[in-house]
Structures are given as structure tokens and as C-alpha cells.
Design a protein around this motif. Structure first.
Motif, PDB file in Angstrom:
ATOM      1  N   THR A 102      22.349  35.620  39.902  1.00  0.00           N
ATOM      2  CA  THR A 102      21.648  36.824  39.877  1.00  0.00           C
ATOM      3  C   THR A 102      20.223  36.549  40.781  1.00  0.00           C
ATOM      4  O   THR A 102      19.853  35.467  40.630  1.00  0.00           O
ATOM      5  N   SER A 103      19.665  37.632  41.091  1.00  0.00           N
ATOM      6  CA  SER A 103      18.302  37.556  41.799  1.00  0.00           C
ATOM      7  C   SER A 103      17.287  38.699  41.474  1.00  0.00           C
ATOM      8  O   SER A 103      17.759  39.614  40.934  1.00  0.00           O
ATOM      9  N   ASP A 104      16.075  38.530  41.565  1.00  0.00           N
ATOM     10  CA  ASP A 104      15.153  39.574  41.723  1.00  0.00           C
ATOM     11  C   ASP A 104      14.931  40.399  42.964  1.00  0.00           C
ATOM     12  O   ASP A 104      13.758  40.882  43.150  1.00  0.00           O
ATOM     13  N   THR A 114      13.606  34.815  43.367  1.00  0.00           N
ATOM     14  CA  THR A 114      13.980  33.802  42.187  1.00  0.00           C
ATOM     15  C   THR A 114      15.589  34.212  42.228  1.00  0.00           C
ATOM     16  O   THR A 114      15.889  35.178  41.923  1.00  0.00           O
ATOM     17  N   PHE A 115      16.234  32.901  42.147  1.00  0.00           N
ATOM     18  CA  PHE A 115      17.648  32.955  41.881  1.00  0.00           C
ATOM     19  C   PHE A 115      18.000  32.236  40.711  1.00  0.00           C
ATOM     20  O   PHE A 115      17.548  31.223  40.332  1.00  0.00           O
ATOM     21  N   VAL A 116      18.941  32.983  39.757  1.00  0.00           N
ATOM     22  CA  VAL A 116      19.266  32.067  38.453  1.00  0.00           C
ATOM     23  C   VAL A 116      20.972  32.095  38.493  1.00  0.00           C
ATOM     24  O   VAL A 116      21.462  33.138  38.762  1.00  0.00           O
ATOM     25  N   ASN A 118      23.787  31.307  35.947  1.00  0.00           N
ATOM     26  CA  ASN A 118      24.231  30.992  34.371  1.00  0.00           C
ATOM     27  C   ASN A 118      25.931  30.687  34.373  1.00  0.00           C
ATOM     28  O   ASN A 118      26.646  31.395  34.959  1.00  0.00           O
ATOM     29  N   SER A 210      22.373  26.223  33.010  1.00  0.00           N
ATOM     30  CA  SER A 210      21.658  27.501  33.682  1.00  0.00           C
ATOM     31  C   SER A 210      20.730  26.687  34.686  1.00  0.00           C
ATOM     32  O   SER A 210      20.136  25.640  34.266  1.00  0.00           O
ATOM     33  N   ARG A 212      17.551  27.749  37.734  1.00  0.00           N
ATOM     34  CA  ARG A 212      16.535  28.765  38.336  1.00  0.00           C
ATOM     35  C   ARG A 212      15.965  28.126  39.823  1.00  0.00           C
ATOM     36  O   ARG A 212      15.576  26.872  39.409  1.00  0.00           O
ATOM     37  N   SER A 214      13.245  29.077  42.964  1.00  0.00           N
ATOM     38  CA  SER A 214      12.147  30.273  43.496  1.00  0.00           C
ATOM     39  C   SER A 214      12.074  29.773  44.868  1.00  0.00           C
ATOM     40  O   SER A 214      11.798  28.555  45.098  1.00  0.00           O
TER      41      SER A 214
END
Length: 575
Positions: A102-104, A114-116, A118, A210, A212, A214
Motif C-alpha cells: 500500500t501507499s499514501d 510512503t510505501f508499506v 505487510n 512488515s 516501510r 518513504s
């Protein structure tokens, strides 16, 4: 020249011919080898490069802390499996691991995105506090209950010295480009390697379930881009792939904005149909998760399309009331001033920005502050078409009255509520009876209503005994709802009320008896000299006279059959 000299010359020429032949052979082999693919040395783009990027994008989209995907990939430490390879099925015990990325996005150019990632493990598996993968207690998977606690006990390997030793002994503690792992506190619990790839560059990270990352977007190419992530896990002294995932993200030079519209009494806020003469609340949300615009001066310019002019505000919320029915075009322009380095001219072809604004509107303006810094005005745009209709504006309770009920129905008292409304004529009424705090609903009842043009209606509702109730009435039609509420107190049945009724009756009867006695005495004194007609003895005459007096005294109060009066026996002709 002698014979010996000739022979030597011939020998030298023969040796030279052989040397030249060997040289040509070596050159031919090198030329042939130069045309063959480099099977022994893969590059990052060969392993991760599912998306191809032109050279100018690689040059002008250099990301801070990222590396070029032209670098060599250490295939000995990180084996490469093609999609569909059967090894993927056995890369994890108990099933396949899924990666969710996912990302914002969308991100305004210059801000951080930011990319996350999981990891989702097979059923009944989870990561514990030490980074090991264990089975959940009392969880049944396809294999039933597993007695073994661990799926992967990586802590044991670290304690055995697998992650310790000299540099020569820990060459496996490295990323795919052979750079050594960072070793902060707790790094031994990180058993997954994440490789992010976009715009012809990669970023490597060690982590747990997980990860993260940025990235600053100042050098990113505008438009829709693709982020790819490959995840590897420890497997002895090598790392094998367990999951791959990719997702789209957007870099834009326009301020990403979202507008919510809400209105009291509006039945459905999502259909962009609102009510006349009631304020609409417009709330603007700027999507800025990295707080890039926190120090910027932001202005909002509104045009509601109803000939009321332009409204400029520094507040992200605004109320506006439409006073006419119809359809109106709403326009909003958001402006933010951002200080930063002046963008350098680029020979690359311009990339169209994502379609977040109307065509022909500016997305950026530059005002030079110094030779190096500029004041950059960024813009965001919002358009909508709203429909204004007549609806129920308000409802008021003007009277509450008890409804007389028979004695058997006292446990369910009835109340009549008289209400008036303003605006459109309602077609239904719903009642919610709650506790005195209006929090816990006890019952709900909806019913259609027929209301005249004066919008006056009466609603009768029953209650479950005495007490204090919060009563909410909602009048509605197809497009609107109007609400009003009140607190009512219904008195309880007094346990002494029945006793008081009995006492009153007894007291009344007692007073009546005293009155009758007094009247009897008076009548008796008045007719004391009365003599009985007939031949009855004196004693009997006195008793009968008293009975006659009592009968006459009771007659006005107890109407009975006059034929039972003893005086009838003493009248002439009635023997």
C-alpha cells in the motif's frame, strides 16, 4: 645464406604462422563470446525489471538513497526463480505467503510518499516477539493441530553463531548487491529482505513481517508509476524468494483535495442532491500525509454557481445556503505557496500530470525569492454539480396530552403528540422511544402519515408503564428527514389509590348512616304520640311504629319496592 640459415628461417616462419593462427583463434573466440548473453552475471533490472523505463527517466529521476538497477545481482546468495517455477510452492512451510503493498498516493511533487509492505502468513501462523514464525495456539489448519510450536525457529540459528563471526565467515549477511546488512540493536530478529524497485532504481531493506519505505518525490516523474517489491527469507546461508507484489502510485503537481458536503435533514448526502433554505457544510481535505504544506499559506476560492459571487477564505470549511431550486455548478480553487529550490529546466519531454484538474488551469506558478530559491504556488481544483430541491425544513411538538384508557389498559398508557412542520409535506413518521439519556433505544415504530397543506399532524404512541422517556420523532419524505425530540414523564399507579377509593366510600357510607340515624330520631320524636290502627297489642304497635319511621327515613336514599312498606298493611282497605 647457407642451408642451415635457410632451415632456421623456415622454422622461424613456421613458428610465426602458428602463433598468428593461435592469436586469430583467440580473437575469434572473444568476438564470439562478446555476442553471447552474460548468463553468469544478472543485473537488478533482469531480476526485478518487469517495468521498463527510458534512459532519460533514469537520469532525471534519481532518488536519494536508491541505486541503479544496472548493478549486478548476487545470484549465488539470492537465487532467481521465474514466475510459475515450481520452487515457489515449496518456498514456505504450510502454504504460500502473500505480500500486501500500500501507499499514501497521490503525492504532491516535493513531498514524501510512503510505501508499506505487510506479509500475510498461511492460516495459524504468526511472527512472535523474537522474529520467529510460530503456530497459533488452539488454531486448526488444513493439517489439523500441529504439535510443533515453530514453523521457523530463526533465533536458534542466530544463537548457534550462524549470524556471527569474521567478515569472511559472514559473507551471507549481505543484500543482493553484496552490501553488508546494517546491524542496529535487534537486527538478528529481522529475517526478511525486501527489495523495492521503481523508476529504474532499487532500495534494499532488512525487516520483519512488515517493511516501510518513504521517498522524497522532488525528482520523481509526474504521472502514474509502478512500485514492485520482492521479499526473501532466510534459508540457511542463502535467501530464497517467498512473495512478489506491485502497485500503482501517482506523483502530481496539483494539490490533491477532497471535498465532503453535508446538510442537516438531507436524507442521502452521497447523491449530491440537497435542500433549499438549509445551509450546506463544505469541508475541504488536503491529502498531505507527509505534512509538506504545513508551513504554507493556503487559500480557498469558492464559486457556488448561483450568482452569489466569489468567496475567498483561509478556512477549509464553509457554509452556503441555496435559496432557489435547480442545478448549480460548484467550483473550488485551492492555492498553496511553497518555498523551495527553483526547478532547473529539463530537456526531457514533459510528462502530462494526472487528470486532477480542469483543462487549461495552471498547476504551478514561480516567484523568484533569490538566485537559488523560489516561491512556488501550487493549485488544486474541485468541481461538482449539485441539485437543490424543497424538503422538510423543521418539525416542532406543540402539544402533548394523556389519552384516557380503561382500567385494564393502565399498564400501557397512551400519549398524543401534536406536531407542526415546515417545508415539504412528510409522508412517514418514525418514533424512537429511549431511556432518559436518549442513548438506549427501547422500541422503534414507523408508519405512513397523511398530512394536509398546513402540515399539522397528531401521533399517538403507547408506553411500557410509568417512567421518564426520551421520544424522538422523525418526519420524512423521499429526499429529506426532519427530527425533533422531547422528554416526557409518565406518572406511575399509586398503590394507595385503590385504598383511598375504598376509604372514601366507607366514609361516605358512615356519614350517611349517621345522617339517617339523626333523621330517624327527629321523626320519632315528632310522631311519638302516634297510635297504631288495629287490634295489635301495645308492645307490637310500638315496634311497628319504629319500623315505619325507619322505612320513611331510608326511602329517599334507598329506593325499593313500596309494597314492602309496613304502612301499607295499616291503610284502610288493604288488609
Amino acid at each position: 645464406m647457407g642451408l642451415g640459415s635457410e632451415s632456421q628461417a623456415l622454422a622461424d616462419c613456421g613458428a610465426l604462422g602458428l602463433s598468428m593462427e593461435s592469436l586469430f583463434g583467440v580473437l575469434g573466440f572473444l568476438l564470439l563470446a562478446s555476442g553471447l548473453p552474460r548468463q553468469e552475471a544478472k543485473r537488478f533490472r533482469d531480476v526485478l525489471g518487469h517495468e521498463q523505463y527510458p534512459d532519460h527517466m533514469r537520469v532525471h529521476s534519481q532518488l536519494r538513497g536508491w541505486s541503479s538497477d544496472e548493478n549486478d545481482w548476487n545470484e549465488n546468495l539470492y537465487p532467481v526463480w521465474k514466475r510459475g517455477d515450481g520452487k515457489w510452492k515449496n518456498s514456505w512451510e504450510g502454504g504460500r505467503v502473500q505480500a500486501v503493498l500500500t501507499s499514501d498516493s497521490p503525492a504532491l511533487v516535493g513531498s514524501n510518499i510512503t510505501f508499506v509492505v505487510n506479509l500475510v502468513f498461511p492460516r495459524c501462523q504468526k511472527e512472535d516477539a523474537n522474529g520467529n514464525i510460530v503456530y497459533e495456539k488452539n488454531c486448526r489448519n488444513d493439517l489439523g493441530f500441529t504439535p510443533d510450536r515453530y514453523v521457523y525457529n530463526w533465533t536458534a540459528g542466530a544463537e548457534d553463531g550462524d549470524w556471527e563471526g569474521s567478515t569472511s565467515q559472514s559473507q551471507h549477511l549481505a543484500f543482493p548487491d553484496r552490501k553488508p546488512f546494517p546491524r542496529p540493536h535487534g537486527w538478528k530478529k529481522w529475517s526478511f529482505v525486501y527489495v523495492f524497485h521503481t523508476l529504474g532504481q532499487y532500495f534494499q531493506k532488512l525487516g520483519r513481517c512488515s517493511a516501510r519505505v518513504s521517498v522524497n518525490t522532488v525528482n520523481m516523474t509526474l504521472g502514474h508509476q509502478v512500485m514492485e517489491v520482492t521479499v526473501f527469507r532466510r534459508y540457511g546461508r542463502v535467501y530464497i524468494p517467498i512473495a512478489q507484489v506491485k502497485d500503482l502510485y501517482v506523483i502530481t503537481d496539483q494539490i490533491p483535495i477532497f471535498v465532503t458536503m453535508s446538510q442537516k435533514n438531507d436524507r442521502n448526502a452521497s447523491d449530491e442532491t440537497f435542500l433549499r433554505d438549509i445551509p450546506i457544510v463544505f469541508d475541504v481535505l488536503i491529502h498531505d500525509p507527509s505534512h509538506f504544506l504545513n508551513d504554507s499559506a493556503i487559500s480557498y476560492k469558492w464559486n457556488f454557481g448561483d450568482n452569489t459571487g466569489l468567496f475567498v477564505s483561509n478556512n477549509h470549511t464553509l457554509n452556503h445556503t441555496y435559496v432557489l431550486n435547480g442545478t448549480f455548478n460548484l467550483n473550488l480553487t485551492v492555492k498553496a505557496a511553497v518555498s523551495g529550490p527553483c526547478p532547473s529546466p529539463s530537456p526531457t519531454p514533459p510528462t502530462p500530470s494526472p487528470s486532477l484538474m480542469p483543462t487549461g488551469y495552471p498547476s504551478v506558478e514561480l516567484n523568484a525569492i533569490s538566485n537559488e530559491n523560489c516561491q512556488i504556488n501550487r493549485y488544486g481544483y474541485f468541481r461538482a454539480t449539485v441539485t437543490i430541491v424543497e424538503g422538510i425544513i423543521e418539525v416542532n411538538i406543540i402539544q402533548i396530552a394523556d389519552v384516557p384508557v380503561p382500567m385494564p389498559q393502565l399498564d400501557n398508557p397512551l400519549m398524543d403528540f401534536t406536531m407542526t412542520c415546515k417545508g415539504a409535506i412528510p409522508t412517514e413518521v418514525c418514533t424512537i422511544v429511549s431511556d432518559p439519556t436518549c442513548q438506549m433505544a427501547q422500541n422503534r415504530l414507523c408508519s405512513p402519515v397523511a398530512v394536509g397543506e398546513l402540515c399539522l399532524l397528531s401521533v399517538r404512541r403507547a408506553f411500557n408503564g410509568s417512567g421518564t422517556y426520551c421520544v424522538n420523532f422523525t418526519l420524512g419524505d423521499e429526499l429529506s428527514l426532519a427530527l425533533t425530540s422531547t422528554l416526557i414523564s409518565i406518572p406511575g399507579k399509586d398503590p394507595a389509590s385503590a385504598l383511598r377509593m375504598v376509604n372514601v366510600t366507607l366514609i361516605s357510607i358512615g356519614c350517611l348512616a349517621v345522617f339517617v340515624t339523626m333523621v330517624t330520631i327527629l321523626l320519632y320524636k315528632k310522631h311519638k304520640a302516634y297510635q297504631s290502627i288495629g287490634n295489635c297489642p301495645r308492645k307490637m304497635g310500638k315496634g311497628k311504629s319504629l319500623s315505619v319511621f325507619l322505612s320513611h327515613a331510608k326511602a329517599p336514599f334507598f329506593q325499593g319496592n313500596q309494597e314492602k312498606d309496613p304502612l301499607l298493611l295499616s291503610k284502610p282497605g288493604m288488609s
